[in-house]
Design a protein around this motif. Structure first.
Motif, mmCIF file in Angstrom:
data_model
loop_
_atom_site.group_PDB
_atom_site.id
_atom_site.type_symbol
_atom_site.label_atom_id
_atom_site.label_comp_id
_atom_site.label_asym_id
_atom_site.label_seq_id
_atom_site.Cartn_x
_atom_site.Cartn_y
_atom_site.Cartn_z
ATOM 1 N N UNK A 1 26.537 7.600 55.457
ATOM 2 C CA UNK A 1 26.858 8.744 56.317
ATOM 3 C C UNK A 1 28.128 9.473 55.888
ATOM 4 N N UNK A 2 28.848 8.965 54.890
ATOM 5 C CA UNK A 2 30.063 9.631 54.395
ATOM 6 C C UNK A 2 30.319 9.176 52.969
ATOM 7 N N UNK A 3 30.891 10.072 52.173
ATOM 8 C CA UNK A 3 31.162 9.759 50.770
ATOM 9 C C UNK A 3 32.341 10.610 50.309
ATOM 10 N N UNK A 4 33.236 10.016 49.507
ATOM 11 C CA UNK A 4 34.438 10.748 49.114
ATOM 12 C C UNK A 4 35.080 10.125 47.872
ATOM 13 N N UNK A 5 35.412 10.969 46.869
ATOM 14 C CA UNK A 5 36.260 10.568 45.749
ATOM 15 C C UNK A 5 37.719 10.626 46.175
ATOM 16 N N UNK A 6 38.558 9.779 45.553
ATOM 17 C CA UNK A 6 39.993 9.932 45.785
ATOM 18 C C UNK A 6 40.533 11.017 44.853
ATOM 19 N N UNK A 7 41.835 11.263 44.913
ATOM 20 C CA UNK A 7 42.419 12.383 44.170
ATOM 21 C C UNK A 7 42.316 12.205 42.665
ATOM 22 N N UNK A 8 42.316 10.966 42.208
ATOM 23 C CA UNK A 8 42.240 10.713 40.765
ATOM 24 C C UNK A 8 40.803 10.679 40.267
#
Length: 492
Positions: A40-47
């Protein structure tokens, strides 16, 4: 999914050749997907070296990149020399933890599910990862760090010798009916201790040496934690609140659209985002298809916006579904903060924050569904909330559709790139041939509307679209042309 540049005429952006890279949790044929396992959610970090997913079961799963670690030196050298890196990104499972549990709000008689709605990465510190996760009620701030687990592997004690703290030789243990603890007492709880006839030889016990402590496997610990110096916003249907990561029991209301009389409510907040470089600016979207830009320096309560972005309705085009499909489900700032990407049910729109007369570009995602809006309303598919994302350089945008398809559009000047891919090991199994964009002049501003050549209700191969399989969540790597997308419980 990973892409490499293809050939293109000089002066126009090179189209990307997309290839499958990895999959986690791939379903076998006929396998039934449990509701709690749906991502239900997905995200890369800044790097871009870490990827987090949340599911309907309240779990957060972290993945870390491995190809960058194994070839860190050579990769930095290649980047310094401006050589392209041809390796596909490779991620591996890092850890997972239970972020939220189901709750019940007794005041509202409302059951609160554990589903993770959003994940946001925070700044790394001292080698630890920090991230926020939220369900419908509670926001949690997590710290994930690696800890070396140490254990005593060898006591280095000669079993034939006694020790001064009261332990006994192994031969007497085998002949005795009672077992002794290290302090000389019995395991049955009696307080009788060993006799004092154990003599210590002159010069001490040569067999007694310090124990050997070895480092075992690395353990990953995730726990809620607060750090200072950061703020974030949370949004529900009627309000946007500003939080400080150091203060968990207090927030500041900065936007409130709740009318005095709830019968006068005409729109709700659907998404909110901070500006990537200016901490005083944020944007939020509404169910009526508008985006408001607010500056927190103007007043403590930002009910009055600095700019309003909305597209004027075409005369004679209004229908029962107009307001429903105009509702914006997601907005994203471009990395530089100049543009805002918005997704409503039918289209992607790219907005210039310096031009509030209308979108710079409009991309038709699945225009072939317009004749089927009545059916989509009956099965509630018209209320699906699709996310959108931009590439790190801002030259491309992407969003999901049905049948586990997602679409990538080129938004750089002169680009006609339109690609349809499937979240599978064969991403080009259902490919639609893009047509050239149609252009129209309005208010002396050139706006672009792009469509893929789509047949109503079917893809290019004649397959009917499956509205039960939908690609709602996807995210673009911050520096590379790689997209991570979620199809049910599978991560591609």
């Amino acid at each position: 999914m990973n892409a490499g540049d293809g050939g293109a005429p000089a002066g126009t952006p090179a189209p990307l050749e997309w290839k499958f890279s990895q999959v986690f949790g791939e379903r076998t044929a006929g396998e039934e997907v449990q509701e709690v396992d749906v991502i239900s959610a997905i995200e890369f970090d800044r790097t871009g070296d870490h990827l987090a997913t949340g599911d309907r079961g309240g779990r957060v799963v972290l993945f870390e990149r491995t190809d960058a670690k194994e070839h860190a030196g050579s990769r930095r050298e290649l980047e310094r020399m401006d050589y392209p890196v041809t390796r596909h990104p490779e991620f591996r499972y890092k850890t997972e933890f239970q972020s939220h549990e189901p709750e019940f709000d007794y005041l509202k008689s409302l059951e609160i599910e554990e589903k993770i709605n959003k994940i946001r990465w925070c700044q790394m510190a001292n080698g630890a990862l920090f991230l926020l996760s939220t369900n419908d009620k509670t926001i949690k701030f997590w710290k994930v760090q690696e800890k070396k687990v140490k254990k005593i592997s060898d006591l280095n004690i000669d079993p034939s010798r006694g020790v001064a703290n009261g332990s006994i030789p192994s031969s007497s243990v085998s002949s005795s009916q009672k077992q002794y603890l290290v302090n000389g007492c019995y395991t049955d709880g009696s307080s009788e201790c060993l006799s004092n006839d154990l003599s210590v030889p002159p010069g001490g016990l040569p067999a007694l040496r310090l124990p050997v402590v070895t480092s075992g496997e690395t353990s990953l610990a995730a726990r809620c934690r607060r750090v200072d110096g950061e703020t974030f916003i949370s949004a529900d249907d009627l309000r946007i609140n500003l939080w400080n990561l150091q203060i968990s029991n207090q927030s500041f209301n900065i936007v409130d659209v709740k009318p005095t009389n709830m019968e006068d409510l005409t729109e709700v907040i659907t998404s909110a985002e901070f500006h990537p470089t200016h901490c005083n600016i944020l944007a939020y979207s509404s169910s009526r298809g508008s985006i408001r830009l607010v500056d927190m320096r103007q007043s403590a309560l930002c009910d009055s916006h600095s700019k309003l972005f909305e597209e004027q309705e075409t005369p004679g085009s209004r229908s029962f579904f107009t307001e429903i499909i105009a509702s914006i489900s997601d907005i994203k700032f471009a990395k530089a903060g100049r543009y805002i990407l918005s997704r409503d049910y039918m289209t992607l729109k790219l907005w210039d924050i310096n031009m509030d007369s209308g979108p710079v570009s409009t991309f038709q995602v699945h225009e072939h569904l317009r004749p089927k809006l009545c059916d989509l309303y009956e099965n509630d598919s018209i209320f699906d909330k699709f996310e959108c994302c931009l590439s790190g350089d801002g030259s491309r945008v992407a969003t999901g559709s049905y049948s586990n398809l997602f679409r990538v559009f080129g938004c750089a000047p002169g680009s006609t790139e339109t690609t349809t891919l499937e979240a599978s090991k064969n991403p080009r199994r259902q490919v639609q041939t893009p047509s050239r964009p149609s252009r129209s002049l309005s208010s002396s501003i050139t706006r672009v509307v792009r469509r893929g050549s789509e047949s109503p209700g079917a893809d290019a191969n004649g397959n009917s679209f499956d509205f039960t399989t939908k690609l709602l969540h996807l995210t673009w790597h911050p520096t590379e042309n790689s997209i991570a997308c979620a199809a049910a419980n599978s991560l591609y």
